[in-house]
Design an enzyme around this catalytic site. Sequence first.
Site, PDB file in Angstrom:
ATOM      1  N   CYS A 149      55.644  32.304  36.610  1.00 12.15           N
ATOM      2  CA  CYS A 149      54.394  31.666  37.030  1.00 12.15           C
ATOM      3  C   CYS A 149      54.599  30.158  37.212  1.00 12.15           C
ATOM      4  O   CYS A 149      55.270  29.727  38.140  1.00 12.15           O
ATOM      5  CB  CYS A 149      53.273  31.989  36.049  1.00 12.15           C
ATOM      6  SG  CYS A 149      51.614  31.716  36.740  1.00 12.15           S
TER       7      CYS A 149
ATOM      8  N   HIS B  31      53.363  37.661  35.784  1.00 12.77           N
ATOM      9  CA  HIS B  31      53.751  37.608  34.374  1.00 12.77           C
ATOM     10  C   HIS B  31      54.400  38.930  33.964  1.00 12.77           C
ATOM     11  O   HIS B  31      53.738  39.820  33.406  1.00 12.77           O
ATOM     12  CB  HIS B  31      52.536  37.299  33.497  1.00 12.77           C
ATOM     13  CG  HIS B  31      52.143  35.858  33.507  1.00 12.77           C
ATOM     14  ND1 HIS B  31      52.667  34.930  32.631  1.00 12.77           N
ATOM     15  CD2 HIS B  31      51.312  35.167  34.325  1.00 12.77           C
ATOM     16  CE1 HIS B  31      52.152  33.737  32.886  1.00 12.77           C
ATOM     17  NE2 HIS B  31      51.335  33.851  33.922  1.00 12.77           N
TER      18      HIS B  31
ATOM     19  N   GLU C 186      56.202  39.664  31.543  1.00 15.57           N
ATOM     20  CA  GLU C 186      56.252  39.927  30.100  1.00 15.57           C
ATOM     21  C   GLU C 186      55.203  40.950  29.658  1.00 15.57           C
ATOM     22  O   GLU C 186      55.297  41.531  28.570  1.00 15.57           O
ATOM     23  CB  GLU C 186      56.106  38.627  29.301  1.00 15.57           C
ATOM     24  CG  GLU C 186      54.757  37.965  29.349  1.00 15.57           C
ATOM     25  CD  GLU C 186      54.533  37.058  30.555  1.00 15.57           C
ATOM     26  OE1 GLU C 186      53.535  36.325  30.542  1.00 15.57           O
ATOM     27  OE2 GLU C 186      55.351  37.095  31.498  1.00 15.57           O
TER      28      GLU C 186
END
Length: 246
Positions: A119, A221, A223
């Site tokens: 990001c 994102h 993650e």
Amino acid sequence: MSARLPLIGVTLDSEPPAPQGTGGYSRFPWYAIRQNYMDIIAACGGLPVALGHDPAMAAAMVARLDGLVVTGGAFDVPPDLYGAPDVHISVQTKPRRTMAEAALVEAAMAKSMPILGICGGMQLLAVLLGGTLVQHIPDTYCAALAHEQPNPRDEAGHDVYIMAGTQLARLVGAGRLPVNSSHHQAVRDAGRGVICARASDEVVEALELPGYPFCIGVQWHPEFGISAGDRLLFEGLIDAARQAGI
């Protein structure tokens, strides 16, 4: 004896002290990171370690690492770093964090260390590669998707389309991925990097640096692990870090 786990440095966000009486986390400046950044690195075979904001210590930190993750956050890269003459009213910066992350990326690149920008980390990577940013997506893309998605961040907001033949395409094994989205800025051009994914509205979603072992930035994102491609991205980073450390 088990094999040594690649040591992956993860940049932190920073928050100001909470005013007295407001019930905030601390009356002193504090660092922050979401747990899932660290968890997915550990799940993919890496050993995550948090990195503070001290540009003078960047080279010493990187000397101990095998890979680097530059995380996102609710702030923007200072426009003067990419030569923008004006600053959009929506822009909010954290100069100390940006200075520290820039020093970490530059030290990592001097060692050809694997780097993943996420990001805002991707946007900083683009700027350090000589690129520029769109300061506010709605002002540039009249039919933009909801890049600050209204639904939870652990759900997909839209799809991204990955260019065939790129390192990213080979890594995730797909030409299209569902991703989450939490940004109001975007990469305008990638400088020495190559744009390797876009959204359907043409907003840049990923970049990579040709000829570098592993240097990829993604606008979403990963993650959160929304798709198999998200995990493959971290596995690719950690595998590259492992190979570099052999």
